[in-house]
Every structure is written in C-alpha cells, then in structure tokens.
Enzyme design. Structure first.
Site, short mmCIF file in Angstrom:
data_model
loop_
_atom_site.label_atom_id
_atom_site.label_comp_id
_atom_site.label_asym_id
_atom_site.label_seq_id
_atom_site.Cartn_x
_atom_site.Cartn_y
_atom_site.Cartn_z
N GLN A 1 1.09 -1.16 0.02
CA GLN A 1 0.09 -0.09 -0.01
C GLN A 1 0.95 1.19 -0.10
O GLN A 1 0.36 2.44 -0.08
CB GLN A 1 -0.97 -0.11 1.29
CG GLN A 1 -1.77 -1.07 1.39
CD GLN A 1 -2.41 -1.48 2.70
OE1 GLN A 1 -3.50 -0.52 3.22
NE2 GLN A 1 -1.79 -1.92 3.64
N ASP B 1 6.22 4.82 -1.04
CA ASP B 1 7.38 5.49 -0.96
C ASP B 1 8.71 5.04 -1.80
O ASP B 1 9.69 5.58 -1.89
CB ASP B 1 7.77 5.37 0.58
CG ASP B 1 7.92 4.16 0.83
OD1 ASP B 1 8.15 3.08 0.14
OD2 ASP B 1 7.64 3.84 2.36
N HIS C 1 -1.60 1.65 -4.19
CA HIS C 1 -1.97 2.85 -3.91
C HIS C 1 -1.10 3.81 -4.94
O HIS C 1 -1.04 5.25 -4.68
CB HIS C 1 -1.76 3.30 -2.54
CG HIS C 1 -2.71 2.75 -1.96
ND1 HIS C 1 -2.92 2.58 -0.39
CD2 HIS C 1 -4.07 1.99 -2.09
CE1 HIS C 1 -3.98 1.80 -0.02
NE2 HIS C 1 -4.35 1.40 -0.98
N GLY D 1 2.91 -4.59 8.99
CA GLY D 1 2.90 -2.80 9.34
C GLY D 1 1.80 -2.26 8.80
O GLY D 1 1.66 -1.29 8.13
N ASN E 1 3.41 -6.76 13.47
CA ASN E 1 2.96 -5.34 13.68
C ASN E 1 3.26 -5.02 15.15
O ASN E 1 3.65 -5.96 15.96
CB ASN E 1 1.47 -5.19 13.65
CG ASN E 1 0.94 -3.75 13.56
OD1 ASN E 1 1.22 -2.75 14.19
ND2 ASN E 1 0.29 -3.47 12.46
P1 OAD Z 1 -1.36 3.04 9.10
O1 OAD Z 1 -0.63 4.45 9.39
O2 OAD Z 1 -2.80 3.40 8.90
O3 OAD Z 1 -0.82 1.97 9.83
C1 OAD Z 1 0.22 1.40 10.03
C2 OAD Z 1 0.37 0.37 10.93
O4 OAD Z 1 2.05 0.13 11.17
C3 OAD Z 1 -0.01 0.32 12.48
O5 OAD Z 1 -0.82 -0.62 12.48
C4 OAD Z 1 1.17 0.39 13.22
O6 OAD Z 1 0.92 -0.12 14.45
C5 OAD Z 1 2.35 -0.39 12.45
N1 OAD Z 1 3.71 -0.24 12.70
C6 OAD Z 1 4.25 1.09 12.97
N2 OAD Z 1 5.42 1.02 13.01
C7 OAD Z 1 5.94 -0.27 12.67
C8 OAD Z 1 7.06 -1.02 12.91
N3 OAD Z 1 8.29 -0.21 13.22
N4 OAD Z 1 6.88 -2.44 12.70
C9 OAD Z 1 5.85 -3.06 12.23
N5 OAD Z 1 4.62 -2.26 12.42
C10 OAD Z 1 4.76 -0.83 12.61
O7 OAD Z 1 -0.91 2.91 7.40
P2 OAD Z 1 -1.53 1.82 6.27
O8 OAD Z 1 -2.02 0.65 7.00
O9 OAD Z 1 -0.19 1.52 5.29
O10 OAD Z 1 -3.35 5.37 1.37
O11 OAD Z 1 -2.49 2.56 5.86
C11 OAD Z 1 -3.10 2.35 4.61
C12 OAD Z 1 -3.22 3.31 3.62
O12 OAD Z 1 -3.86 4.72 4.29
C13 OAD Z 1 -2.00 4.21 2.94
O13 OAD Z 1 -1.57 3.15 2.05
C14 OAD Z 1 -2.55 5.40 2.73
C15 OAD Z 1 -3.45 5.70 3.86
O14 OAD Z 1 -4.48 6.70 3.77
C16 OAD Z 1 -2.99 6.37 0.44
O15 OAD Z 1 -2.27 7.22 0.71
C17 OAD Z 1 -3.89 6.03 -0.74
#
Ligand code: OAD
Length: 253
Positions: free
Chosen positions: A114, A117, A132, A200, A226
């Site tokens: 998703q 970067d 995305h 993540g 996660n």
């Molecule tokens: P989120 O910001 O919603 O979630 C990030 C996840 O990563 C969370 O569940 C954290 O607990 C976890 N996390 C943080 N640091 C971590 C680490 N060091 N190791 C493992 N896990 C970790 O991001 P996404 O789920 O990617 O869409 O969000 C989905 C979409 O929402 C994105 O692609 C973006 C956003 O709007 C668009 O830009 C279209």
C-alpha cells in the site's frame, strides 16, 4: 511479548512462534506479502495514523481525496512535497531487504504494497504490486500523461505539465478506485498463497485490508507482524508483536 498462540494443546512462547512462522515460510511454495506504512516507519517515513503521521493537523483522509485537490491543489501538493522530501532522505531498512531476499529464494512470491514511498524497489524487490500508486509519479489532469518526477522540493506548487495542465500525484485517493488489473492480480495471488504475511498495516483501508482474509478463506496460513494488535490479529495464525525490521530478518534466517 507473548500473544499466547495455542498450537494444538501447547501454548507457544514468542520465540517458538517466530520459529514456527520461519518454518512455515521455509516450507511454503507460494508466499504473498502485504505491506503497509509500518514497514517503512523505521526508515523514518511517518505512518498515516500514528500521531507523528499527521501533517499540520490534517488527517490523510482530509488531504488524499479528489475534492480536497479540487478545492486547494496547493495545500495537497504541500503535503506531498513534505512527504517526498522526507522519503528522499530515507533508506530501506532490514525489513525491506529481507523481503527482497525472500523474493529471490522462492519461485511463487508476490509483494503487494500500500506504500507509495518506493523503498521496496530501492531494497531490490523486483515485482512490487503497488496498490496505491507511487509518490514519484505524476499525472496531468489535462492531457492524462503519467511521468516520473523526482524534483525535491518542487519548484512550483502546484506543479504544471509541459502542456500547461495541472499535475496531480499519481496516487489512489480516498473515494477513487484502484487500478483494476493490479487489484485483480493481488486478489488472485492472495487466493493461491500457502503463507500470507501481513506487515505494518492497520488494515483499515479497503480493499487492501481484505486481502489477508481472502488468503485465509482459501487456506493460507496468515502471519502478522506489527507493533500492536490490529483487526487482522484475531484471524492471524501467528501474530508477532514487534518491529518489522527486527522480525523480518529473524523470519528469514
Ligand atoms: P497506517 O498508518 O494506518 O498503519 C501503520 C501500521 O504500522 C500500524 O498498524 C502500526 O501499528 C504499524 N507499525 C508502526 N511501526 C511499525 C514497525 N516498526 N513495525 C511494524 N509495524 C509498525 O498505515 P497503512 O495501514 O499503510 O493510502 O495505511 C493504509 C493506507 O492509508 C495508506 O496506503 C494510505 C493511507 O491513507 C493512501 O495514501 C492512498
């Protein structure tokens, strides 16, 4: 940390869960991985829903949508310019690198992300299915041309195409449909996986969030990595609470 996986009659320790996940990955003939912003967090890319992920107190939903762009393209571009500037200074971390190694070791491997970067590409992953879009691609709203743009920071906000039209990030925004062929491919790969690794992601944004469930319905073992529990956790066969850059290299040993 122990999440208390009951495997058979046994309760597995965290180390045993890592061992079990590693053996599943070793035995698998088809592995599918879904990554979210958390895999790049330790490279220094802010996640979307963490506190540090907020930019000027806007949520991603407020900025990453076509209405916001129509209302104020400069504001939306300022946010992307900020993200592009941040990402340009980062490097892939051991989790991205472990996935690139995994791809080179197994014939049937799919990496679905998703993230926009580009850190998977920079780590050496060859076939990245980008649900995305990509932070480094722009699309002209007048002539439709899609092109690469790596200017950091952007000299003109909002940037313009050679034809004079307004450029937008080539990213899928809230309320927009994902590219059909990418989603179809992701969907069918998820159905064929022996092991589905989800790393993540908060799994709150559809349709990406449905992929692990799809895989599970079709018989895959689901392993989650996660730093906290998510909506996937109750359905995961193994849920490893920890940082992706610590855990992925261990899963690849
Ligand atoms: P989120 O910001 O919603 O979630 C990030 C996840 O990563 C969370 O569940 C954290 O607990 C976890 N996390 C943080 N640091 C971590 C680490 N060091 N190791 C493992 N896990 C970790 O991001 P996404 O789920 O990617 O869409 O969000 C989905 C979409 O929402 C994105 O692609 C973006 C956003 O709007 C668009 O830009 C279209």
């Amino acid at each position: 940390m122990l999440l208390g996986l009951e495997y058979g009659a046994m309760k597995l320790s965290y180390a045993e869960q890592i061992d079990l996940a590693r053996s599943w990955l070793k035995e698998a003939t088809s592995i599918v991985v879904l990554t979210g912003a958390g895999i790049s967090a330790e490279s220094g890319v802010p996640t979307f829903r963490g506190k540090e992920g907020l930019w000027n107190s806007y949520s991603p939903e407020e900025l990453a949508n076509p209405d916001a762009f129509q209302r104020d393209p400069k504001l939306v571009w300022e946010w992307y310019d900020w993200r592009r500037g941040l990402v340009a200074k980062t490097e892939p971390n051991p989790a991205h690198e472990a996935l690139a190694r995994m791809e080179s070791r197994i014939d049937s491997f799919a990496l679905i992300t998703q993230n926009v970067d580009g850190l998977h590409d920079r780590a050496g992953s060859k076939n990245v299915m980008k649900l995305h879009g990509d932070l480094w691609w722009v699309r002209c709203l007048s002539c439709g041309r899609v092109s690469e743009n790596r200017e950091v920071p952007l000299r003109h906000l909002p940037p313009k195409c050679d034809c004079g039209g307004l450029l937008r990030p080539d990213i899928v925004w809230f309320g927009e449909a994902l590219a059909l062929e990418v989603m179809d491919a992701a969907w069918s790969r998820a159905s064929e996986a022996d092991v589905f690794l989800v790393i993540g992601t908060s799994a709150l944004v559809q349709p990406a969030a449905s992929l692990p469930f799809r895989a599970k319905e079709h018989g895959a073992r689901v392993i989650e990595v996660n730093i906290e529990q998510t909506v996937i956790t109750p359905y995961a066969d193994i849920s490893l609470i920890g940082k992706a850059s610590d855990l992925l290299p261990q899963l690849m040993m």
